[in-house]
Enzyme design. Structure first.
Site, PDB file in Angstrom:
ATOM      1  N   ASP A  33      40.959  63.718  35.918  1.00  0.00           N
ATOM      2  CA  ASP A  33      40.626  65.014  35.438  1.00  0.00           C
ATOM      3  C   ASP A  33      41.537  66.050  35.510  1.00  0.00           C
ATOM      4  O   ASP A  33      42.319  66.092  36.510  1.00  0.00           O
ATOM      5  CB  ASP A  33      39.370  65.380  36.196  1.00  0.00           C
ATOM      6  CG  ASP A  33      38.014  64.861  35.534  1.00  0.00           C
ATOM      7  OD1 ASP A  33      37.818  64.950  34.280  1.00  0.00           O
ATOM      8  OD2 ASP A  33      37.078  64.205  36.344  1.00  0.00           O
ATOM      9  N   ARG A  53      48.911  40.154  33.047  1.00  0.00           N
ATOM     10  CA  ARG A  53      49.058  38.863  32.490  1.00  0.00           C
ATOM     11  C   ARG A  53      49.093  37.541  33.597  1.00  0.00           C
ATOM     12  O   ARG A  53      48.857  36.541  33.268  1.00  0.00           O
ATOM     13  CB  ARG A  53      50.506  38.437  31.766  1.00  0.00           C
ATOM     14  CG  ARG A  53      50.442  39.573  30.454  1.00  0.00           C
ATOM     15  CD  ARG A  53      51.785  39.622  29.879  1.00  0.00           C
ATOM     16  NE  ARG A  53      51.943  40.801  28.883  1.00  0.00           N
ATOM     17  CZ  ARG A  53      52.522  40.635  27.764  1.00  0.00           C
ATOM     18  NH1 ARG A  53      53.153  39.658  27.430  1.00  0.00           N
ATOM     19  NH2 ARG A  53      52.340  41.788  26.900  1.00  0.00           N
ATOM     20  N   LEU A 100      51.686  42.647  34.994  1.00  0.00           N
ATOM     21  CA  LEU A 100      50.732  42.247  36.087  1.00  0.00           C
ATOM     22  C   LEU A 100      49.323  41.796  35.522  1.00  0.00           C
ATOM     23  O   LEU A 100      48.579  40.799  36.180  1.00  0.00           O
ATOM     24  CB  LEU A 100      50.561  43.528  37.187  1.00  0.00           C
ATOM     25  CG  LEU A 100      51.616  43.862  38.004  1.00  0.00           C
ATOM     26  CD1 LEU A 100      51.380  45.160  38.634  1.00  0.00           C
ATOM     27  CD2 LEU A 100      52.141  42.837  38.626  1.00  0.00           C
ATOM     28  N   SER A 110      51.304  45.613  31.806  1.00  0.00           N
ATOM     29  CA  SER A 110      51.050  44.329  31.323  1.00  0.00           C
ATOM     30  C   SER A 110      51.314  43.161  32.116  1.00  0.00           C
ATOM     31  O   SER A 110      50.855  42.168  31.859  1.00  0.00           O
ATOM     32  CB  SER A 110      51.465  44.622  29.817  1.00  0.00           C
ATOM     33  OG  SER A 110      52.656  44.529  29.891  1.00  0.00           O
ATOM     34  N   GLU A 165      41.675  50.429  42.296  1.00  0.00           N
ATOM     35  CA  GLU A 165      40.487  49.241  42.468  1.00  0.00           C
ATOM     36  C   GLU A 165      41.123  48.004  42.086  1.00  0.00           C
ATOM     37  O   GLU A 165      41.194  47.764  40.812  1.00  0.00           O
ATOM     38  CB  GLU A 165      39.391  49.736  41.798  1.00  0.00           C
ATOM     39  CG  GLU A 165      38.878  51.183  42.038  1.00  0.00           C
ATOM     40  CD  GLU A 165      38.062  51.765  40.910  1.00  0.00           C
ATOM     41  OE1 GLU A 165      37.373  52.519  40.836  1.00  0.00           O
ATOM     42  OE2 GLU A 165      37.953  51.147  39.601  1.00  0.00           O
TER      43      GLU A 165
END
Length: 192
Positions: free
Chosen positions: A119, A106, A104, A102, A129
């Protein structure tokens, strides 16, 4: 049901959940903190006119390596691929979720566009990403806390695990940020 810190530690002790290396204090109430490795896959948009999902795009990216104390500068609107420092393994009866920190978020750093789902059967370093949606550059450092992984129990163990030959899993055992292999779906006829 989301696993608590107590259950995560139990599963780690049994060798069912694997996170190597596991930093001290990284087990949170219902997740485990993960860190950024040193390799970043950057996009060279001037080499190709567009991305054709049916073809390999080997010329689209270059790998850069961060030194220990030198930051990688992620500019506003920029998208790169990174990976977790940690090797992660998920057992047959769990699924994992990768989420950003959180603190980062923000400042405008997103760690996944769509690949937050891990999976059962997964083994390897997770590709991140990384996107900067703020209006200022953001510094990234090797070994910084970059995200967290949580675990959910399945109703039964999965019949086919990620990495099974029948599934044609494309990213099992990856160690570095790995570019898209979507073209393999077209090569194998899976798009039909």
């Amino acid at each position: 049901m989301v696993l608590s810190d107590h259950t995560i530690k139990e599963e780690m002790a049994k060798g069912r959940i694997v996170i190597r290396p596991l930093g001290e204090g990284c087990v949170q109430p219902a997740s485990v903190d993960l860190h950024l490795d040193r390799n970043i896959l950057i996009f060279r948009n001037n080499r190709v006119a567009y991305i054709d999902v049916r073809k390999t795009n080997d010329r689209l990216t270059d790998m850069v390596t961060m030194a220990d104390d030198d930051p990688f500068m992620l500019h506003p609107g920029e998208f790169v691929l990174g990976s977790t420092l940690e090797h992660v393994e998920v057992p047959d009866d769990l699924v994992a979720r990768l989420e950003g920190k959180s603190s980062l978020g923000r400042i405008g750093l997103l760690i996944h566009s769509t690949a937050g789902y891990v999976d059962p059967g997964w083994k390897g370093h997770l590709t991140l990403e990384l996107s900067n949606v703020s209006k200022l550059p953001i510094t990234l450092y090797h070994r910084m806390k970059i995200g967290q992984i949580s675990y959910l129990r399945l109703t039964t163990p999965a019949d086919l695990l990620y990495g099974s030959a029948e599934l044609g899993s494309k990213y099992q055992n990856q160690q570095d940020p790995t570019a898209s292999k979507v073209h393999l779906d077209f090569d194998s006829g899976k798009d039909r």
